[in-house]
Write a protein that holds these residues in place. Structure first.
Motif, PDB file in Angstrom:
ATOM      1  N   GLU A 152      26.052  46.568  44.408  1.00 55.97           N
ATOM      2  CA  GLU A 152      27.422  46.628  44.950  1.00 55.97           C
ATOM      3  C   GLU A 152      28.429  47.075  43.888  1.00 55.97           C
ATOM      4  OE1 GLU A 152      28.594  42.990  46.915  1.00 55.97           O
ATOM      5  OE2 GLU A 152      30.740  43.405  46.697  1.00 55.97           O
ATOM      6  N   VAL A 153      29.440  47.811  44.342  1.00 55.72           N
ATOM      7  CA  VAL A 153      30.572  48.135  43.481  1.00 55.72           C
ATOM      8  C   VAL A 153      31.767  47.344  43.997  1.00 55.72           C
ATOM      9  CG1 VAL A 153      32.141  49.940  42.666  1.00 55.72           C
ATOM     10  CG2 VAL A 153      29.708  50.457  43.015  1.00 55.72           C
ATOM     11  N   MET A 154      32.205  46.382  43.198  1.00 50.92           N
ATOM     12  CA  MET A 154      33.358  45.574  43.579  1.00 50.92           C
ATOM     13  C   MET A 154      34.561  45.998  42.750  1.00 50.92           C
ATOM     14  SD  MET A 154      33.981  41.457  43.327  1.00 50.92           S
ATOM     15  CE  MET A 154      33.136  41.040  44.853  1.00 50.92           C
ATOM     16  N   CYS A 155      35.628  46.386  43.415  1.00 48.83           N
ATOM     17  CA  CYS A 155      36.855  46.730  42.701  1.00 48.83           C
ATOM     18  C   CYS A 155      37.813  45.550  42.765  1.00 48.83           C
ATOM     19  CB  CYS A 155      37.498  47.975  43.304  1.00 48.83           C
ATOM     20  SG  CYS A 155      36.486  49.451  43.037  1.00 48.83           S
ATOM     21  N   VAL A 156      38.469  45.283  41.651  1.00 49.47           N
ATOM     22  CA  VAL A 156      39.396  44.156  41.561  1.00 49.47           C
ATOM     23  C   VAL A 156      40.778  44.692  41.225  1.00 49.47           C
ATOM     24  CG1 VAL A 156      39.928  41.989  40.378  1.00 49.47           C
ATOM     25  CG2 VAL A 156      37.532  42.650  40.748  1.00 49.47           C
ATOM     26  N   VAL A 157      41.745  44.356  42.056  1.00 47.80           N
ATOM     27  CA  VAL A 157      43.120  44.770  41.796  1.00 47.80           C
ATOM     28  C   VAL A 157      44.024  43.548  41.797  1.00 47.80           C
ATOM     29  CG1 VAL A 157      42.697  47.008  42.912  1.00 47.80           C
ATOM     30  CG2 VAL A 157      43.714  45.144  44.236  1.00 47.80           C
ATOM     31  N   GLY A 158      45.209  43.722  41.250  1.00 54.08           N
ATOM     32  CA  GLY A 158      46.167  42.625  41.239  1.00 54.08           C
ATOM     33  C   GLY A 158      47.205  42.837  40.168  1.00 54.08           C
ATOM     34  N   PRO A 159      48.322  42.128  40.286  1.00 53.56           N
ATOM     35  CA  PRO A 159      49.398  42.325  39.328  1.00 53.56           C
ATOM     36  C   PRO A 159      49.013  41.915  37.909  1.00 53.56           C
ATOM     37  CG  PRO A 159      49.944  40.563  40.889  1.00 53.56           C
ATOM     38  CD  PRO A 159      48.657  41.154  41.336  1.00 53.56           C
ATOM     39  N   SER A 160      49.782  42.401  36.958  1.00 56.51           N
ATOM     40  CA  SER A 160      49.574  42.053  35.560  1.00 56.51           C
ATOM     41  C   SER A 160      49.673  40.544  35.388  1.00 56.51           C
ATOM     42  CB  SER A 160      50.639  42.761  34.705  1.00 56.51           C
ATOM     43  OG  SER A 160      50.436  42.462  33.360  1.00 56.51           O
ATOM     44  N   GLY A 161      48.726  39.994  34.639  1.00 53.10           N
ATOM     45  CA  GLY A 161      48.752  38.557  34.374  1.00 53.10           C
ATOM     46  C   GLY A 161      48.067  37.718  35.441  1.00 53.10           C
ATOM     47  N   SER A 162      47.470  38.370  36.443  1.00 52.23           N
ATOM     48  CA  SER A 162      46.847  37.602  37.521  1.00 52.23           C
ATOM     49  C   SER A 162      45.487  37.033  37.133  1.00 52.23           C
ATOM     50  CB  SER A 162      46.725  38.464  38.786  1.00 52.23           C
ATOM     51  OG  SER A 162      46.007  39.646  38.548  1.00 52.23           O
ATOM     52  N   GLY A 163      44.944  37.472  35.985  1.00 47.37           N
ATOM     53  CA  GLY A 163      43.691  36.889  35.500  1.00 47.37           C
ATOM     54  C   GLY A 163      42.473  37.797  35.631  1.00 47.37           C
TER      55      GLY A 163
END
Ligand SMILES: Nc1ncnc2c1ncn2[C@@H]1O[C@H](COP(=O)(O)OP(=O)(O)OP(=O)(O)O)[C@@H](O)[C@H]1O
Ligand SMILES: [Mg+2]
Length: 264
Positions: free
Chosen positions: A42-53
């Motif tokens: 699987e290819v899992m992409c992770v996004v989120g604002p700066s500082g979200s961990g």
């Protein structure tokens, strides 16, 4: 989510399982209960604002950071611990290093060894860490450089390469250890826009080849096209996850909508 039996471990088709992962730096709680699963291939992409961990989570996956609570399995092994009876025992550094060998990591800023040639960079870990035969390592390294389109740069030094070329060397270097899992932390964020595509193409090729990947990225086009799943993180939790087209096309949570409206 099902509870995984710590002794038996997760199902064999799961490459990464995070269960209620917590991580704090002093009083700052950065990860506040991460649950996710990555299947083999699987290819899992992770996004989120700066500082979200996001980076912290990747660093926990290969145990560069020790988690404060929860469980993290990679390739069926509990990262950093051994279960004996009902209790967990921390592994020694050498044993952690052994676990980490199966995991390749690529960072935003390449981190190549500046005093070594491209070929030297790719050969370094298998020679020093795995103590493989030099001739075999060299042959494998040259094949990998060819694969990332840099066969003609084997003798060059990192400073003589563009950012995109350096990042492709960094990918080849990670692959030299024959990892089962590749972690990418914003691999194209430091690149000039015209160099982003060549790095994403190499990652696309890896994905097609069946590599299991977790990719922290702002490249939503890549996430949509190559990702099997998309995770949106905010404030140290997974707010929303699912097939990229669904999460990007019709986000369910307000926080996801707000984030996507800024980056899409
Ligand atoms: N070693 C550390 N010591 C103390 N605080 C840290 C450490 N590493 C990260 N943090 C803090 O943890 C929080 C999450 O950081 P992290 O780097 O994981 O975020 P991120 O989602 O990767 O952000 P970015 O998109 O900017 O890379 C931030 O508030 C950061 O300052
Ligand atoms: Mg980060």
């Amino acid at each position: 989510m099902t509870e995984h039996d710590a002794a038996a471990g997760p199902a064999a088709d799961l490459m990464v399982v995070a269960e209620n992962v917590h991580k704090s730096f002093g009083r700052l709680e950065v990860l506040r209960g991460i649950d996710l699963e990555v299947r083999r291939g699987e290819v899992m992409c992770v996004v989120g604002p700066s500082g979200s961990g996001k980076s912290t989570f990747l660093r926990c996956v290969n145990h560069l950071e020790k988690i404060n609570a929860g469980r993290l399995w990679v390739d069926g092994q509990l990262m950093g611990y051994r279960q004996k009876g009902g209790r967990l025992h921390e592994l020694r550094d050498t044993q952690v290093a052994e676990q980490r060998r199966g995991i390749g990591m690529v960072f935003q800023n390449f981190n190549l060894f500046p005093h070594m040639t491209v070929l030297g960079n790719v050969m370094e870990a298998p020679v020093q860490v795995k103590r493989e035969r030099r001739a075999d390592v060299r042959e494998h390294a040259l094949r990998l450089l060819d694969r990332v389109g840099l066969a003609d740069k084997a003798a060059a030094y990192p400073r003589q390469l563009s950012g995109g070329q350096q990042q492709r060397v960094a990918i080849a270097r990670a692959l030299a250890m024959r990892p089962e899992l590749m972690l990418f932390d914003e691999p194209t964020s430091a690149l000039d826009p015209e160099l982003v595509g060549e790095v994403l193409d190499v990652m696309k090729d890896l994905a097609r080849d069946g590599m299991t990947m977790i990719v922290v990225t702002h490249e939503m086009g890549f996430a949509r096209e190559v990702g099997d799943s998309l995770v949106f993180m905010d404030g140290g939790v997974v707010v929303e996850s699912g097939p990229p087209r669904e999460v990007l096309g019709s986000p369910r949570h307000e926080r996801t909508q707000a984030f996507l409206s800024k980056v899409l």
